[in-house]
Structures are given as structure tokens and as C-alpha cells.
Design a protein around this motif. Structure first.
Motif, mmCIF file in Angstrom:
data_model
loop_
_atom_site.group_PDB
_atom_site.id
_atom_site.type_symbol
_atom_site.label_atom_id
_atom_site.label_comp_id
_atom_site.label_asym_id
_atom_site.label_seq_id
_atom_site.Cartn_x
_atom_site.Cartn_y
_atom_site.Cartn_z
ATOM 1 N N SER A 1 0.836 -1.314 0.222
ATOM 2 C CA SER A 1 0.092 -0.141 -0.045
ATOM 3 C C SER A 1 0.892 1.278 0.063
ATOM 4 O O SER A 1 2.045 1.378 0.225
ATOM 5 N N ALA B 1 0.091 3.670 2.299
ATOM 6 C CA ALA B 1 -0.209 4.411 3.353
ATOM 7 C C ALA B 1 0.944 5.097 4.363
ATOM 8 O O ALA B 1 0.211 5.957 5.054
ATOM 9 N N PHE C 1 -7.152 9.849 0.115
ATOM 10 C CA PHE C 1 -7.829 8.870 -0.139
ATOM 11 C C PHE C 1 -8.288 8.398 -1.787
ATOM 12 O O PHE C 1 -8.151 7.514 -2.026
ATOM 13 N N ALA D 1 -5.391 6.473 -3.030
ATOM 14 C CA ALA D 1 -4.921 5.373 -2.099
ATOM 15 C C ALA D 1 -4.537 4.288 -2.958
ATOM 16 O O ALA D 1 -5.461 3.856 -3.820
ATOM 17 N N CYS E 1 -3.912 0.042 -2.326
ATOM 18 C CA CYS E 1 -3.891 -0.821 -1.021
ATOM 19 C C CYS E 1 -4.072 -2.395 -1.750
ATOM 20 O O CYS E 1 -5.343 -2.632 -2.119
ATOM 21 N N TRP F 1 -2.351 8.663 4.895
ATOM 22 C CA TRP F 1 -3.616 8.838 4.165
ATOM 23 C C TRP F 1 -4.562 9.601 4.828
ATOM 24 O O TRP F 1 -4.639 9.992 6.104
ATOM 25 N N HIS G 1 -9.936 3.175 -1.409
ATOM 26 C CA HIS G 1 -10.263 4.284 -0.671
ATOM 27 C C HIS G 1 -10.804 3.842 0.459
ATOM 28 O O HIS G 1 -11.078 4.329 1.489
ATOM 29 N N ALA H 1 -8.608 2.587 3.135
ATOM 30 C CA ALA H 1 -7.925 3.596 3.450
ATOM 31 C C ALA H 1 -8.790 4.406 4.574
ATOM 32 O O ALA H 1 -8.115 4.712 5.690
#
Length: 398
Positions: free
Chosen positions: A55, A57, A63, A66, A68, A190, A241, A244
Motif C-alpha cells: 500500500s 499508506a 484517499f 490510495a 492498497c 492517508w 479508498h 484507507a
């Protein structure tokens, strides 16, 4: 004397609870889908643990950007196991037909029963709504009605001076929401805005890549309409998102309310006529995704009833502060690996997140000073003179 008073109080509770037998059956069946431990029961609402493989992060990423990548474990749990307190409230009532002695449990149960009796229908062109419009409409007609307090904030971006409006067909519909600052996080990790924030306790977010139901572009088996068809794919893969936002909000709730018994914090994901609940526990590093639940059942032209299971799941989730029991001991073994992913920024997640007033970077509007030499300044003046001369001569020729 005490026995007579207790009997009178019990009779009073029974009289006060006015719920039809068919409603009792529907509530019981819907609650049963959260508890049944049977792999062959296709309507069972389950929870799948995931771990984070990679990720972003650890960077100052909004977001909306993001990333992930999650991997699901080869195990599932029942949704009801993280809401043991809430399941007991419902089951005890259905079994005994009396309201709980606890005042908060009684208030919460009445919220559910009143909704089941009177407010389960909605008129809406849900297929034509934007993601945020769907989130607001569901908050106004479902989530907010089941919460102890129905007030909520809607992302103020592009709101202008207008008031929050519900997108249902009912022109007289009133909302309990207002536009405001729904930003959470920290600019070094984030951060960003969420669609809807209910009582500063729960996020409602539209799915950018909602799962497609069987039957959306083809006929569904068993005569199901698209809004009734069940979906089974993971939402986390297409909606980083949501991961996150849920993760950040869990850490934020832990920082804001350290006195709570647990920090398994849910987030509603809505889209494509389905509801999904994503959970993150910032104490035990557990990431869970629920089965996708159909939101509506058609009951007429552009009129729908909320699905029974969606109502029970929504009631439990929106009141998680009172009804959620946290992760079980078995769930704690399936780590989300978020701690490892952000070990260098863990201090920020644990102590420096905030609700509102997130200062966003403004790199794209940074004003830059222009540097140039005296040579270019001299040449530019000559070129301007040449251009003017040529324009005059061209005008003279014409």
C-alpha cells in the motif's frame, strides 16, 4: 408484592411492543442469516479477513489516490460474531416478546421495531443516482433512522450555498444532514474527505468500483431482479479508498475514545444496489470485509422496500458503539499486516490523526518566480520591435 409489580411491568412491556407476527418472522429470518454456520446457506452474511500486501499508506496520499493491495485469507467468520451484544438483544426480544430492562438496549430496539413497522419503503430512481447522492439518500432513509441520533455531515466539496437534499422521489422529504468538513487523517499519511459522516462515529462511502450483481446485464436465476441478486466478489480489490478510510477512522476513534472496550470500527460501502461493511481493528490489526447485501426489494413502480437483512445489518452497524462486541479470539490470528506496512509512520497513525481541518497540499497551484538574463530581455525587445515593424509593413502592402 414485588412479584406482582414485576408481572405488571412485564405485561406493560408486552403491550407497548406493537409488532405484527409477519414482522417478527422477517426480523428473525434476517437475524438468522447473520448467525447460521452452514456453508451451503447462500444468504448467510459472513466476514472475510484480509491482509495488506502492499500500500501507499506511509505517504502523504489522499484517499482518492490510495493504493492498497489486499489478499484474503482462506477462512470466513459469521457477521453476528462481532455483534454478539446486538444479536442477544434481538434474540431475547423475539423469544420473550418483552423489551430489554437496559434503557439503551430498549431505545435501540424500539428504533429497529419502529422502522420495520413504518419506514421500510422508499421511492427512488436509485440507478440514476451518483455515488454521493446514493450515500446521502441511504443515510437519510435507512442509516440515520436506525441511529440514536440521525444527524450527519455531507462532504462540503462543490456544495456551494445549497442545503443537503435527499434524492428520493418524495418532494416533501426532509433531511437531517448538512454540508460540512468531513476530512480525516493527516497530510503525512492517508487523508481526505468522506462522503457522509454520521454523528462523527461512522463513515458512509460510495463504491467507485461496485461489485456487479448476477443478472445486471443478463437474466438472473430464480427470477431475481438486479436489486435482489446476490454478489460474491471482494470490494476491497477495486475500492482501496474504502480500506484507507476505514483504517484511518479506526485509529482516529482509538485516539479520540481510548476508554472504549474495543476498536473494531465499521464503514458502510454503498453502490450498485448493494451494501458492504468493512471493519478495521486498530488495536489487534484485523481487517474484515462483509458479504455484499442487496439493499432493495421492488414493491411497485419506482418503489422499493429495504431488504430485511440490510435493515438488521444497518441497525447493528450504525449502533456499533453499543451493539458491537469486537473481534473474537479466533479472528485475532488473521492479521491485516497494516502495522508492518506503516511501521515508519505508526506514530502518526496512533497519535497525530485528526477529524476536520485537514490542510491539503497545494503543489498544483504553487506560484513560481520566473528568472531570465539581460541578454534575453534585450533580444525580446528587438523581437517585439521586429514584429511591430512587420505588421506595419504588411498593413501598408495590403
Amino acid at each position: 408484592m414485588g412479584g406482582k409489580m414485576a408481572s405488571a411491568m412485564k405485561r406493560k412491556c408486552v403491550i407497548d411492543v406493537d409488532i405484527r407476527h409477519d414482522s417478527v418472522l422477517r426480523v428473525a429470518n434476517a437475524t438468522h442469516t447473520l448467525c447460521i454456520a452452514n456453508q451451503r446457506f447462500s444468504d448467510a452474511v459472513k466476514l472475510s479477513p484480509h491482509r495488506i500486501n502492499r500500500s501507499n499508506a506511509g505517504g502523504g496520499v489522499p484517499f482518492s489516490k490510495a493504493f492498497c493491495e489486499t489478499i484474503g485469507y482462506a477462512v470466513e467468520f459469521m457477521f453476528g460474531d462481532v455483534f454478539q451484544s446486538g444479536i442477544k438483544v434481538i434474540t431475547d426480544f423475539l423469544y420473550q416478546k418483552t423489551l430489554p430492562a437496559d434503557k439503551m438496549d430498549s431505545l435501540l430496539l424500539r428504533k429497529l421495531l419502529d422502522f420495520v413497522k413504518d419506514e421500510r419503503r422508499i421511492k427512488v430512481y436509485h440507478e440514476k443516482l451518483s455515488g454521493t447522492e446514493l450515500a446521502v439518500t441511504l443515510t437519510n432513509h435507512l442509516f440515520g433512522k436506525l441511529a440514536t441520533l440521525g444527524s450527519y455531515l455531507v462532504d462540503r466539496c462543490d456544495a456551494g450555498e445549497k442545503e443537503v437534499e435527499c434524492s428520493c422521489i418524495d418532494q416533501s422529504c426532509e433531511t437531517a444532514g448538512r454540508y460540512g468538513d468531513t476530512s480525516i487523517g493527516n497530510i503525512d499519511v492517508w487523508h481526505g474527505d468522506v462522503d457522509v459522516l454520521i454523528n462523527n462515529d461512522l463513515i458512509v462511502q460510495h463504491l467507485k468500483d461496485p461489485p456487479r450483481s448476477r443478472g445486471e446485464n443478463e437474466s438472473s436465476p430464480g427470477g431475481q431482479t438486479p436489486v435482489e441478486a446476490k454478489v460474491n466478489c471482494s470490494v476491497l480489490a477495486g475500492n482501496p479508498h474504502i480500506t484507507a478510510q476505514t483504517t484511518v477512522f479506526s485509529f482516529l476513534q482509538k485516539k479520540t475514545h481510548p476508554e472504549r472496550d474495543h476498536f473494531l470500527i465499521p464503514c458502510f460501502g454503498v453502490g450498485n444496489s448493494t451494501l458492504v461493511v468493512v471493519f478495521y481493528d486498530s488495536e489487534h490489526d484485523v481487517l474484515l470485509e462483509s458479504t455484499h447485501i442487496p439493499l432493495f426489494r421492488s414493491s411497485g413502480c419506482d418503489e422499493y422496500e429495504f431488504n430485511d437483512t440490510a435493515i438488521i445489518v444497518s441497525w447493528l452497524t450504525v449502533n456499533y458503539k453499543y451493539l458491537c462486541s469486537g473481534v473474537t479470539e479466533d479472528m485475532k490470528s488473521f492479521k491485516g499486516d497494516f502495522f508492518e506496512d506503516v511501521r515508519e509512520k505508526m506514530k502518526i497513525y496512533e497519535g497525530e490523526l485528526q477529524l476536520g481541518n485537514i490542510a491539503y497540499p497545494v503543489w498544483n497551484v504553487l506560484k513560481k518566480s520566473l528568472q531570465f538574463s539581460s541578454f534575453l530581455e534585450e533580444q525580446e525587445m528587438k523581437l517585439v520591435a521586429i514584429i511591430h515593424r512587420e505588421m506595419r509593413e504588411q498593413g501598408g502592402i495590403e
